[in-house]
Design a protein around this motif. Structure first.
Motif, PDB file in Angstrom:
ATOM      1  N   THR A   1      -6.550 -37.831  16.044  1.00  0.00           N
ATOM      2  CA  THR A   1      -5.884 -37.461  15.898  1.00  0.00           C
ATOM      3  C   THR A   1      -6.408 -37.226  14.752  1.00  0.00           C
ATOM      4  N   ASP A   2      -7.347 -38.190  14.013  1.00  0.00           N
ATOM      5  CA  ASP A   2      -8.546 -38.014  12.532  1.00  0.00           C
ATOM      6  C   ASP A   2      -9.430 -36.427  12.557  1.00  0.00           C
ATOM      7  N   VAL A   3     -10.085 -36.950  14.161  1.00  0.00           N
ATOM      8  CA  VAL A   3     -11.204 -35.751  14.438  1.00  0.00           C
ATOM      9  C   VAL A   3     -10.003 -34.013  15.077  1.00  0.00           C
ATOM     10  N   SER A   4      -9.278 -34.463  15.759  1.00  0.00           N
ATOM     11  CA  SER A   4      -8.632 -32.912  15.431  1.00  0.00           C
ATOM     12  C   SER A   4      -8.034 -32.789  13.635  1.00  0.00           C
ATOM     13  N   PHE A   5      -7.104 -33.521  13.375  1.00  0.00           N
ATOM     14  CA  PHE A   5      -6.988 -32.970  11.709  1.00  0.00           C
ATOM     15  C   PHE A   5      -8.223 -32.444  10.886  1.00  0.00           C
ATOM     16  N   SER A   6      -9.127 -32.928  10.783  1.00  0.00           N
ATOM     17  CA  SER A   6     -10.749 -32.081  10.250  1.00  0.00           C
ATOM     18  C   SER A   6     -10.872 -31.298  10.933  1.00  0.00           C
TER      19      SER A   6
ATOM     20  N   TYR B   1       0.563 -24.682  12.146  1.00  0.00           N
ATOM     21  CA  TYR B   1       0.967 -25.815  12.664  1.00  0.00           C
ATOM     22  C   TYR B   1       0.380 -26.671  13.230  1.00  0.00           C
ATOM     23  N   PHE B   2      -0.815 -26.884  13.397  1.00  0.00           N
ATOM     24  CA  PHE B   2      -1.532 -27.880  13.897  1.00  0.00           C
ATOM     25  C   PHE B   2      -2.369 -28.783  12.197  1.00  0.00           C
ATOM     26  N   PHE B   3      -2.325 -27.910  11.376  1.00  0.00           N
ATOM     27  CA  PHE B   3      -2.138 -28.835  10.668  1.00  0.00           C
ATOM     28  C   PHE B   3      -1.122 -29.533  10.242  1.00  0.00           C
ATOM     29  N   ILE B   4       0.299 -29.543   9.590  1.00  0.00           N
ATOM     30  CA  ILE B   4       1.962 -30.179   9.998  1.00  0.00           C
ATOM     31  C   ILE B   4       1.482 -30.692  11.000  1.00  0.00           C
ATOM     32  N   PHE B   5       1.261 -30.731  12.302  1.00  0.00           N
ATOM     33  CA  PHE B   5       1.902 -31.474  13.481  1.00  0.00           C
ATOM     34  C   PHE B   5       0.538 -33.076  12.693  1.00  0.00           C
TER      35      PHE B   5
ATOM     36  N   CYS C   1       5.598 -32.683  16.758  1.00  0.00           N
ATOM     37  CA  CYS C   1       5.423 -31.670  17.337  1.00  0.00           C
ATOM     38  C   CYS C   1       6.818 -31.048  16.958  1.00  0.00           C
ATOM     39  N   ALA C   2       7.608 -31.567  17.129  1.00  0.00           N
ATOM     40  CA  ALA C   2       8.815 -30.467  16.435  1.00  0.00           C
ATOM     41  C   ALA C   2       9.076 -30.356  15.179  1.00  0.00           C
ATOM     42  N   ASN C   3       8.573 -31.104  14.317  1.00  0.00           N
ATOM     43  CA  ASN C   3       8.312 -30.909  13.114  1.00  0.00           C
ATOM     44  C   ASN C   3       7.783 -29.520  12.617  1.00  0.00           C
ATOM     45  N   ALA C   4       6.485 -29.281  13.054  1.00  0.00           N
ATOM     46  CA  ALA C   4       5.259 -28.416  12.686  1.00  0.00           C
ATOM     47  C   ALA C   4       5.869 -27.080  13.351  1.00  0.00           C
ATOM     48  N   LEU C   5       6.770 -26.985  14.923  1.00  0.00           N
ATOM     49  CA  LEU C   5       7.307 -26.033  15.303  1.00  0.00           C
ATOM     50  C   LEU C   5       8.159 -25.455  14.401  1.00  0.00           C
ATOM     51  N   CYS C   6       9.461 -26.205  13.617  1.00  0.00           N
ATOM     52  CA  CYS C   6      10.138 -26.115  12.936  1.00  0.00           C
ATOM     53  C   CYS C   6      10.188 -25.118  11.729  1.00  0.00           C
ATOM     54  N   HIS C   7       8.949 -25.635  11.223  1.00  0.00           N
ATOM     55  CA  HIS C   7       8.652 -25.015  10.105  1.00  0.00           C
ATOM     56  C   HIS C   7       7.574 -23.392  10.126  1.00  0.00           C
ATOM     57  N   THR C   8       6.480 -23.393  11.267  1.00  0.00           N
ATOM     58  CA  THR C   8       6.012 -22.580  12.161  1.00  0.00           C
ATOM     59  C   THR C   8       7.564 -21.094  12.414  1.00  0.00           C
ATOM     60  N   LEU C   9       7.895 -21.134  13.245  1.00  0.00           N
ATOM     61  CA  LEU C   9       9.094 -20.532  13.393  1.00  0.00           C
ATOM     62  C   LEU C   9       9.663 -20.156  11.859  1.00  0.00           C
TER      63      LEU C   9
ATOM     64  N   ILE D   1      -5.049 -16.114  -0.188  1.00  0.00           N
ATOM     65  CA  ILE D   1      -4.102 -17.497  -0.282  1.00  0.00           C
ATOM     66  C   ILE D   1      -5.511 -18.358  -0.953  1.00  0.00           C
ATOM     67  N   PRO D   2      -4.661 -18.540  -2.246  1.00  0.00           N
ATOM     68  CA  PRO D   2      -6.277 -19.561  -3.024  1.00  0.00           C
ATOM     69  C   PRO D   2      -6.524 -20.708  -2.773  1.00  0.00           C
ATOM     70  N   HIS D   3      -6.559 -20.692  -1.592  1.00  0.00           N
ATOM     71  CA  HIS D   3      -7.163 -22.391  -0.807  1.00  0.00           C
ATOM     72  C   HIS D   3      -8.107 -22.262   0.575  1.00  0.00           C
ATOM     73  N   PHE D   4      -8.266 -23.735   1.328  1.00  0.00           N
ATOM     74  CA  PHE D   4      -9.615 -23.151   2.001  1.00  0.00           C
ATOM     75  C   PHE D   4      -9.113 -23.178   3.789  1.00  0.00           C
ATOM     76  N   PHE D   5      -7.512 -23.655   3.559  1.00  0.00           N
ATOM     77  CA  PHE D   5      -6.654 -23.371   4.761  1.00  0.00           C
ATOM     78  C   PHE D   5      -5.596 -22.620   4.468  1.00  0.00           C
ATOM     79  N   CYS D   6      -4.782 -22.202   5.383  1.00  0.00           N
ATOM     80  CA  CYS D   6      -3.243 -21.940   5.362  1.00  0.00           C
ATOM     81  C   CYS D   6      -2.445 -23.391   5.043  1.00  0.00           C
ATOM     82  N   ASP D   7      -2.347 -23.455   3.746  1.00  0.00           N
ATOM     83  CA  ASP D   7      -1.361 -24.602   3.395  1.00  0.00           C
ATOM     84  C   ASP D   7       0.439 -23.775   3.352  1.00  0.00           C
ATOM     85  N   LEU D   8       1.499 -24.539   4.026  1.00  0.00           N
ATOM     86  CA  LEU D   8       2.424 -24.189   4.198  1.00  0.00           C
ATOM     87  C   LEU D   8       3.212 -23.563   2.711  1.00  0.00           C
ATOM     88  N   ASP D   9       2.925 -24.360   1.914  1.00  0.00           N
ATOM     89  CA  ASP D   9       3.296 -23.879   0.539  1.00  0.00           C
ATOM     90  C   ASP D   9       2.939 -22.960  -0.303  1.00  0.00           C
TER      91      ASP D   9
END
Length: 313
Positions: A69-74, A102-106, A153-161, A174-182
């Motif tokens: 998960t940490d490899v994927s997260f980074s 989506y994958f960041f939340i997941f 998966c369910a939580n990430a999909l909920c926010h994405t939809l 986007i004043p950030h280095f990734f697409c943050d939901l907030d």
């Protein structure tokens, strides 16, 4: 401001880290080294657990999934950030931005649930040692990991939809280095009350409930340790939990600082630094924390090095 909905919004602009142009080369080299170390360190943990039969236990089963998960997260955020630094192209397609979110939340949620499973494993091992093998059987471990993946998966999909139903303004920076939901919600011109409700109910539950379970588990562990008459027994119990507690404190500490005590600005330098802490630094430190503080991991690593030395001769 002119409005553009999700079908006409073709891309966003990631402004990235708040660094000066002359610092870009040094920062790029630093984050590239951190990312490669993160990937190699966590993959080494997975390799050690797979090769050493002594590590085929529930705790290391969860640890191998945490390392993956940490490899994927980074990999969700860092490669894109490095690409933007190197090419100086800040644009990110709409679909890629939504997928990154989506994958960041997941993987954030998956980290939470896996840390909770590891805390439960330590609770059973210390508070109910005689029943450990009966309770933490292979079927239960597999079930805990499977449920963690499904809930994440369910939580990430909920926010994405919910996000894909919003319209966005012409200002797509986007004043950030990734697409943050907030941050994405603050760029929207639509009513985001439903999205915010989902964040404060489902989203917060994904953080609060696992953290509560972890605290309860270690509360029982602490009570049990205090009942141990010998100092040697206390040290042995603490050694089995020290690595996990270090990771939990680092991971949840930065998340709580970022999301429970946010800055008034959309994405201040403080928030970006906090994001770097738990998206980049925490996955980097996990292999070192678990290997340097764990005798079994150090033994497996020495065994692997000895085997490699013999083969090279």
């Amino acid at each position: 401001m002119r409005r553009e909905n999700q079908s006409s919004m073709s891309q966003f602009l990631l402004l990235g880290l708040p660094i000066r142009p002359e610092q870009r080369g040094v920062v790029f080299a630093l984050f590239l080294g951190v990312y490669l170390t993160t990937v190699l360190g966590n993959l080494l943990i997975i390799l050690l657990i797979r090769l050493d039969s002594r590590l085929h236990t529930p705790m290391y089963f969860f640890l191998s999934h945490l390392a993956l998960t940490d490899v994927s997260f980074s990999s969700v955020t860092v490669p894109r950030m490095l690409t933007c630094m190197q090419t100086q192209d800040q644009s990110i397609p709409y679909a890629e931005c939504i997928a990154q979110m989506y994958f960041f939340i997941f993987f954030t949620d998956l980290d939470n649930f896996l840390l909770t499973s590891m805390a439960y494993d330590r609770y059973v091992a210390i508070c109910h040692p005689l029943h450990y093998t009966t309770i933490m059987r292979e079927g239960l471990c597999t079930l805990l990991v499977t449920v963690s993946w499904i809930l994440s998966c369910a939580n990430a999909l909920c926010h994405t939809l919910l996000l894909t139903q919003l319209s966005f303004c012409a200002d797509n920076a986007i004043p950030h280095f990734f697409c943050d939901l907030d941050v994405l919600l603050k760029l929207s011109c639509s009513d985001t009350s439903l999205n915010e409700l989902a964040i404060f109910t489902v989203g917060m539950a994904v953080i609060i409930l696992p953290l509560t379970c972890i605290l309860i588990s270690y509360g029982h562990i602490g009570t049990t340790i205090l009942k141990v008459p010998s100092t040697k027994g206390i040290c042995k119990a603490l050694s089995t939990c020290g690595s996990h507690l270090s990771v939990v404190a680092l991971y949840y500490g930065t998340i709580i600082a970022l999301y429970f005590f946010p800055s008034s600005s959309m994405a201040s330098d403080k928030n970006i630094i906090a994001s770097v802490m738990y998206t980049v630094v925490t996955p980097l430190l996990n292999p070192f924390i678990y290997s340097l503080r764990n005798r079994d991991m150090k033994g497996a690593l020495e065994k692997l090095f000895n085997r490699a030395t013999v083969l090279s001769q």
